[in-house]
Each structure stands twice: as C-alpha cells, then as structure tokens.
Design a protein around this motif. Structure first.
Motif, mmCIF file in Angstrom:
data_model
loop_
_atom_site.group_PDB
_atom_site.id
_atom_site.type_symbol
_atom_site.label_atom_id
_atom_site.label_comp_id
_atom_site.label_asym_id
_atom_site.label_seq_id
_atom_site.Cartn_x
_atom_site.Cartn_y
_atom_site.Cartn_z
ATOM 1 N N CYS A 156 7.392 1.365 6.119
ATOM 2 C CA CYS A 156 7.477 1.211 4.861
ATOM 3 C C CYS A 156 7.888 -0.316 4.582
ATOM 4 C CB CYS A 156 8.494 1.958 4.411
ATOM 5 S SG CYS A 156 7.997 3.964 4.360
ATOM 6 N N LYS A 157 8.758 -1.076 5.403
ATOM 7 C CA LYS A 157 9.223 -2.504 5.192
ATOM 8 C C LYS A 157 8.134 -3.372 5.308
ATOM 9 C CE LYS A 157 11.789 -5.889 4.800
ATOM 10 N NZ LYS A 157 12.103 -6.637 3.615
ATOM 11 N N LEU A 184 3.887 -6.646 2.905
ATOM 12 C CA LEU A 184 2.455 -7.043 2.951
ATOM 13 C C LEU A 184 1.774 -6.916 1.774
ATOM 14 C CD1 LEU A 184 0.285 -7.958 5.106
ATOM 15 C CD2 LEU A 184 -0.295 -5.501 5.490
ATOM 16 N N THR A 185 2.272 -5.669 0.894
ATOM 17 C CA THR A 185 1.644 -5.904 -0.496
ATOM 18 C C THR A 185 2.021 -6.807 -1.456
ATOM 19 O OG1 THR A 185 1.850 -3.485 -0.157
ATOM 20 C CG2 THR A 185 1.592 -4.271 -2.421
ATOM 21 N N ASN A 230 6.454 -1.005 -3.725
ATOM 22 C CA ASN A 230 6.659 0.387 -3.318
ATOM 23 C C ASN A 230 5.799 1.465 -3.191
ATOM 24 O OD1 ASN A 230 7.566 3.255 -4.594
ATOM 25 N ND2 ASN A 230 9.254 2.793 -3.233
ATOM 26 N N ARG A 231 4.731 1.481 -4.256
ATOM 27 C CA ARG A 231 3.526 2.125 -4.317
ATOM 28 C C ARG A 231 2.594 1.763 -3.199
ATOM 29 N NH1 ARG A 231 3.101 5.511 -8.875
ATOM 30 N NH2 ARG A 231 4.762 5.403 -10.616
ATOM 31 N N GLY A 232 2.773 0.423 -2.689
ATOM 32 C CA GLY A 232 1.780 0.247 -1.599
ATOM 33 C C GLY A 232 1.986 1.009 -0.223
ATOM 34 N N PHE A 233 3.391 1.108 0.030
ATOM 35 C CA PHE A 233 3.742 2.003 1.151
ATOM 36 C C PHE A 233 3.620 3.344 0.948
ATOM 37 C CE2 PHE A 233 8.230 1.209 0.069
ATOM 38 C CZ PHE A 233 8.786 2.614 0.019
#
Length: 266
Positions: free
Chosen positions: A28-29, A34-35, A59-62
């Motif tokens: 997640c981190k 990366l996002t 947050n929605r990226g991971f």
C-alpha cells in the motif's frame, strides 16, 4: 518428536502470516507513493488538486491495485487451481488450505489494516462509518479463516467481489478531473452497475446457495467461524444491496442527463 514438528509448523505459519500482512501494508505504501509520483506526469489536473484530494487520489491508487490483485488471485483459486475442487478433495474442501492461499489472505489483511488506518486518520474524508464496518467485518472473517485454515473457499468468493472497486475508483477519478459529463463517465457508470450486479449481488446469491447445499461441510467449521459464516456474509450482502440501490439511482440520473443533453443538441 511429533510435538516439536507440530510446533515448528505452527510457528512457520505464524511467521508466514505476519510476513504477508507486512507485505500487504508495504504494498500500500509503495503504490501510494508511486501513484503520487506518476499522476502528475499523466494527469495535468493532479497538480491543481488540494492536498486532501491528492491524498484520496493516491489512496484509491493502492485500493485499485489491491482489488486487481485479489480478484486475479480469487479467480485462480476458485477456477484454475484444484484447491477447492470437490472431485479432488471431496467433503474436505471446507478445510482446504495452502501456503499460497494463506499468503494472499495475509496480504489482503495488510491492505485492510493500512486502509482502515488511513480512514480513521482522515475520517470521514475517505469514507464514513459504513466503510469502517465493511473493513472490520472483512478483516475479522479473513483472520478467522487464515488462522484456522477453514472456509477459504467462501473468503475468496467474497474477495472476488473486490473486482468492482476499480470502477468505483475510476468514477471518483473522472468526477474529480472535471469529466462527470463525459462519455467515459457514463460508460464507466454502466460498467459499475453491471459489475456490481454480477460480483456483489449474483455472486452473493451463489455464495448462499452453495453454503446451503454444502451445509454438512459448513458444520465442520469451528464454532466462532461457523456462526461468523452465518452472520457476516448476510451483513455484507445487505450493504451491497444498499450501495447497489445508490449506484442504480446514480446511473439513472446520469443517463437521464445524457438523454436530455442529446435532445437539446438536436
């Protein structure tokens, strides 16, 4: 000798679970960062967002990454592998577990822990009490299954419903990119409606029918796990139906606006 071997096996399972959970949180981190790094390179609107919206964007990226990961893994376990094949395992399917399936569930646990921590920290920006309830139920069910080695078939059925998450997130991305009136937004809304219908309504109906037809296996589950199987999935199903009603109303509203806009152009 047998006791020492059993203790070593339990210890290795515990270490594997801990490593998987940490890997999920670390994932997640990494995807969050990366996002944050990639988004400005591909989406000019990202630079104009305030810090709170950027945080939710990342947050929605991971969240999307986890949804794709768990959906692919669930399809593998449920369809491709023979882990839950009754022709291979018979009535012992309810007790079927492997190191790989336990690792995947551990990674998913790590995601839910990381996401729930962010939900609490930024509450209610990333979601209200219904998201907290959803995450707590999911974490509890996964934890019981991965530690007992039972009911993993049903856990992966529920994890497969995460396949709708990318459509939910894309809807949010398009909305915050100023494309709420675009064709892409409408098409994604239709995809979300159909995806939710299949993955969170029809799939749960299959879940309950399967559990009813295999109740002799379900009764083999240890007491807390057994009663959790009888209560937690219905709670998630109710939430899915309520969200589906909101999605349906939103789609009807969007299609009505699109139709009205098309008539005005004519």
């Amino acid at each position: 000798m047998t006791t020492d071997f059993d203790d070593a096996f339990v210890s290795s399972r515990q270490l594997l679970l801990l490593a998987s959970i940490c890997s999920g949180a670390l994932m997640c981190k990494i995807v969050y960062d990366l996002t944050s790094f990639i988004s400005p390179l591909f989406f000019s609107v990202y630079g104009n967002l305030n810090d709170k919206v950027k945080m939710e964007w990342n947050n929605r990226g991971f969240s999307t990454f986890h949804a794709v990961f768990t959906s692919v893994a669930s399809i593998y376990f449920l369809v491709i592998s023979d882990q839950f094949d009754e022709n291979v395992h018979g009535d012992s399917v309810i007790n079927s577990t492997t190191r790989l399936s336990e690792s995947v569930m551990g990674i998913s646990l790590g995601y839910f822990i990381a996401d729930l921590a962010m939900i609490f920290w930024y509450f209610p920006t990333l979601g209200g009490i219904e998201y907290v309830f959803h995450h707590l139920i999911s974490m509890f069910a996964i934890f019981l299954s991965v530690t007992s080695g039972q009911s993993q078939f049903y856990i992966f059925l529920v994890l497969l419903s995460e396949a709708t998450t990318p459509f939910v997130n894309l809807r949010w991305y398009l909305d915050n990119s100023g494309q709420k009136g675009s064709k892409a937004y409408t098409l994604n809304g239709i995809a979300l409606f159909l995806g939710w219908l299949v993955a969170r309504i029809l799939l749960f109906i299959y879940f309950f029918v399967h559990m009813y037809l295999h109740f002799h296996q379900v009764k083999q589950v240890f007491p807390l796990g057994f009663y959790s199987l009888l209560t937690l999935p219905p709670a998630l199903a109710v939430m899915n139906v309520l969200w589906f009603w909101k999605i349906t109303k939103g789609l009807i509203k969007t299609l009505s606006k699109t139709k009205t806009s098309g008539m005005k152009k004519q």
